[in-house]
Design an enzyme around this catalytic site. Structure first.
Site, PDB file in Angstrom:
ATOM      1  N   ARG A   1      25.062  44.332  56.237  1.00  0.00           N
ATOM      2  CA  ARG A   1      24.031  45.348  56.086  1.00  0.00           C
ATOM      3  C   ARG A   1      24.003  46.512  56.765  1.00  0.00           C
ATOM      4  O   ARG A   1      23.981  47.693  56.440  1.00  0.00           O
ATOM      5  CB  ARG A   1      22.694  44.531  56.026  1.00  0.00           C
ATOM      6  CG  ARG A   1      21.333  45.511  55.639  1.00  0.00           C
ATOM      7  CD  ARG A   1      20.193  44.769  55.562  1.00  0.00           C
ATOM      8  NE  ARG A   1      18.831  45.386  55.633  1.00  0.00           N
ATOM      9  CZ  ARG A   1      18.161  46.017  54.695  1.00  0.00           C
ATOM     10  NH1 ARG A   1      18.830  46.070  53.633  1.00  0.00           N
ATOM     11  NH2 ARG A   1      17.112  46.680  54.817  1.00  0.00           N
TER      12      ARG A   1
ATOM     13  N   ARG B   1      19.571  42.246  52.457  1.00  0.00           N
ATOM     14  CA  ARG B   1      19.307  41.277  53.472  1.00  0.00           C
ATOM     15  C   ARG B   1      19.580  39.777  52.885  1.00  0.00           C
ATOM     16  O   ARG B   1      19.755  39.518  51.871  1.00  0.00           O
ATOM     17  CB  ARG B   1      17.487  40.972  53.573  1.00  0.00           C
ATOM     18  CG  ARG B   1      17.088  42.745  53.911  1.00  0.00           C
ATOM     19  CD  ARG B   1      15.601  42.424  54.029  1.00  0.00           C
ATOM     20  NE  ARG B   1      14.955  43.667  54.364  1.00  0.00           N
ATOM     21  CZ  ARG B   1      14.210  44.650  53.674  1.00  0.00           C
ATOM     22  NH1 ARG B   1      14.383  44.412  52.202  1.00  0.00           N
ATOM     23  NH2 ARG B   1      13.742  45.736  54.130  1.00  0.00           N
TER      24      ARG B   1
ATOM     25  N   TYR C   1      19.477  51.922  62.519  1.00  0.00           N
ATOM     26  CA  TYR C   1      20.567  51.198  61.971  1.00  0.00           C
ATOM     27  C   TYR C   1      21.992  51.936  62.276  1.00  0.00           C
ATOM     28  O   TYR C   1      23.078  51.594  62.053  1.00  0.00           O
ATOM     29  CB  TYR C   1      20.674  50.860  60.467  1.00  0.00           C
ATOM     30  CG  TYR C   1      19.845  49.778  60.229  1.00  0.00           C
ATOM     31  CD1 TYR C   1      20.280  48.712  59.699  1.00  0.00           C
ATOM     32  CD2 TYR C   1      18.422  49.783  60.158  1.00  0.00           C
ATOM     33  CE1 TYR C   1      19.710  47.453  59.488  1.00  0.00           C
ATOM     34  CE2 TYR C   1      17.714  48.900  59.766  1.00  0.00           C
ATOM     35  CZ  TYR C   1      18.380  47.498  59.309  1.00  0.00           C
ATOM     36  OH  TYR C   1      17.759  46.350  58.981  1.00  0.00           O
TER      37      TYR C   1
ATOM     38  N   LYS D   1      11.211  42.662  51.046  1.00  0.00           N
ATOM     39  CA  LYS D   1      10.183  42.440  51.480  1.00  0.00           C
ATOM     40  C   LYS D   1       8.772  42.820  50.914  1.00  0.00           C
ATOM     41  O   LYS D   1       8.672  44.052  50.508  1.00  0.00           O
ATOM     42  CB  LYS D   1       9.816  43.131  53.202  1.00  0.00           C
ATOM     43  CG  LYS D   1      11.050  42.485  53.908  1.00  0.00           C
ATOM     44  CD  LYS D   1      11.035  43.109  55.618  1.00  0.00           C
ATOM     45  CE  LYS D   1      11.767  42.568  56.382  1.00  0.00           C
ATOM     46  NZ  LYS D   1      11.666  43.127  57.739  1.00  0.00           N
TER      47      LYS D   1
ATOM     48  N   HIS E   1      13.949  50.442  53.069  1.00  0.00           N
ATOM     49  CA  HIS E   1      12.972  50.596  54.200  1.00  0.00           C
ATOM     50  C   HIS E   1      11.987  51.441  53.836  1.00  0.00           C
ATOM     51  O   HIS E   1      11.828  52.727  53.186  1.00  0.00           O
ATOM     52  CB  HIS E   1      13.686  51.362  55.372  1.00  0.00           C
ATOM     53  CG  HIS E   1      14.736  50.494  56.014  1.00  0.00           C
ATOM     54  ND1 HIS E   1      15.942  51.182  56.788  1.00  0.00           N
ATOM     55  CD2 HIS E   1      14.615  49.171  56.128  1.00  0.00           C
ATOM     56  CE1 HIS E   1      16.479  50.105  57.300  1.00  0.00           C
ATOM     57  NE2 HIS E   1      15.988  48.982  56.727  1.00  0.00           N
TER      58      HIS E   1
ATOM     59  N   HIS F   1      23.143  39.919  58.774  1.00  0.00           N
ATOM     60  CA  HIS F   1      22.590  41.314  58.917  1.00  0.00           C
ATOM     61  C   HIS F   1      23.697  42.276  59.401  1.00  0.00           C
ATOM     62  O   HIS F   1      23.654  43.472  59.257  1.00  0.00           O
ATOM     63  CB  HIS F   1      21.761  41.221  59.875  1.00  0.00           C
ATOM     64  CG  HIS F   1      20.677  42.373  59.725  1.00  0.00           C
ATOM     65  ND1 HIS F   1      19.721  42.402  58.669  1.00  0.00           N
ATOM     66  CD2 HIS F   1      20.397  43.384  60.318  1.00  0.00           C
ATOM     67  CE1 HIS F   1      18.909  43.513  58.833  1.00  0.00           C
ATOM     68  NE2 HIS F   1      19.373  44.036  59.766  1.00  0.00           N
TER      69      HIS F   1
END
Length: 299
Positions: free
Chosen positions: A248, A149, A280, A173, A271, A245
């Site tokens: 990615r 990211r 994705y 995250k 994730h 992005h």
């Protein structure tokens, strides 16, 4: 509206301390609630988060539907649901005023994917006669080869590089850490940048360990990465809308197309849920037909 602010503050603390979310994510969640607070002020509706009814929330959603697209509307409803679910969780309410509100169908809009040739062209368009050029090449190689990211890229530390073991440590995250494999080409360009370019930067206090620095010796902003990529796409006359992005997304797609399994890709992308990883997968029908032909017993 002070009652709203106190509940919002409690909710933000919950998101930070118990859910471990980043400031960016918390700001996005709060933004949705503040839109509702603004609506109440404009309509002179005096009601607290505990007493607000389904009708008032529905009125707000209908008004927003005339101003934003279905995707933004869907995100708004999702943000409000999260807030009212928190109030139920804390026993402030025993129901949610969004019970009967449906999320609009948006379809899955997948971003453009870059081919390996396009990635080569973008990186090949970097002006390597400048120190920034060498840095940008190292950054984009890292972005693509590790599927990062943009926030993970700009906050990467020198102490996160475990090149002898062939890994880099990523803080994603919610401060969750993961180790991602890194290829020899990326190791070569990052090492070149660290040893020959970064050493000449006037490094500011507090950024001694930050890997990618701007000319003033501070951490790069996310906006700067967007600008660098945008400029390169203009330079090669790329007709796609791309952002950090996109690299990615391309990383995940290229891995899948070359036979990697979803679980491995999920771990590398960081994730929590495999369903997020599936979003994705920008696969064309030709590729799916080929998979069926290669692997199904009744091909």
């Amino acid at each position: 509206m002070s009652t709203w602010q106190s509940y919002i503050k409690e909710y933000q603390n919950y998101l930070k301390l118990e859910r471990g979310l980043s400031k960016n994510t918390i700001d996005n969640y709060t933004f949705d609630i503040e839109k509702l607070v603004l609506f109440l002020a404009q309509k002179e509706i005096k009601v607290s988060p505990i007493d607000i009814s389904e009708e008032v929330v529905q009125q707000f959603i209908y008004e927003m539907a005339s101003q934003v697209n279905p995707r933004s509307q869907s995100r708004l409803i999702s943000g409000l649901k999260s807030f009212f679910n928190y109030l139920i969780f804390e026993d402030y309410r025993n129901n949610t005023p969004l019970e009967l509100i449906e999320v609009p169908k948006t379809g899955r809009k997948l971003p453009d994917t870059l081919s390996t040739d396009e990635i080569d062209l973008l990186i090949g368009a970097i002006d390597l006669s400048t120190p920034e050029g060498e840095r940008n090449r190292a950054m984009l190689e890292t972005l693509y080869s590790c599927g990062l990211r943009v926030s993970e890229l700009v906050s990467l530390k020198i102490s996160d590089l475990f090149f002898e073991e062939g890994f880099i440590k990523i803080t994603g995250k919610g401060n969750k850490q993961r180790f991602v494999p890194v290829g020899k080409t990326t190791i070569k360009f990052v090492t070149l940048y660290v040893n020959q370019i970064r050493v000449h930067y006037p490094i500011q206090k507090g950024f001694e360990d930050t890997l990618f620095l701007n000319r003033r010796g501070r951490q790069l902003t996310r906006a700067m990465i967007f600008t660098i990529i945008k400029d390169l796409s203009v330079r090669i006359n790329l007709k796609k809308t791309i952002s950090p992005h996109t690299f990615r997304h391309s990383f995940a797609t290229h891995l899948l197309e070359n036979g990697a399994d979803l679980r491995s890709i999920q771990l590398m992308l960081g994730h929590e849920s495999i369903t997020t990883t599936e979003v994705y997968m920008h696969l064309d029908r030709k590729y799916l037909a080929q998979v069926l032909h290669n692997f199904h017993p009744r091909k």
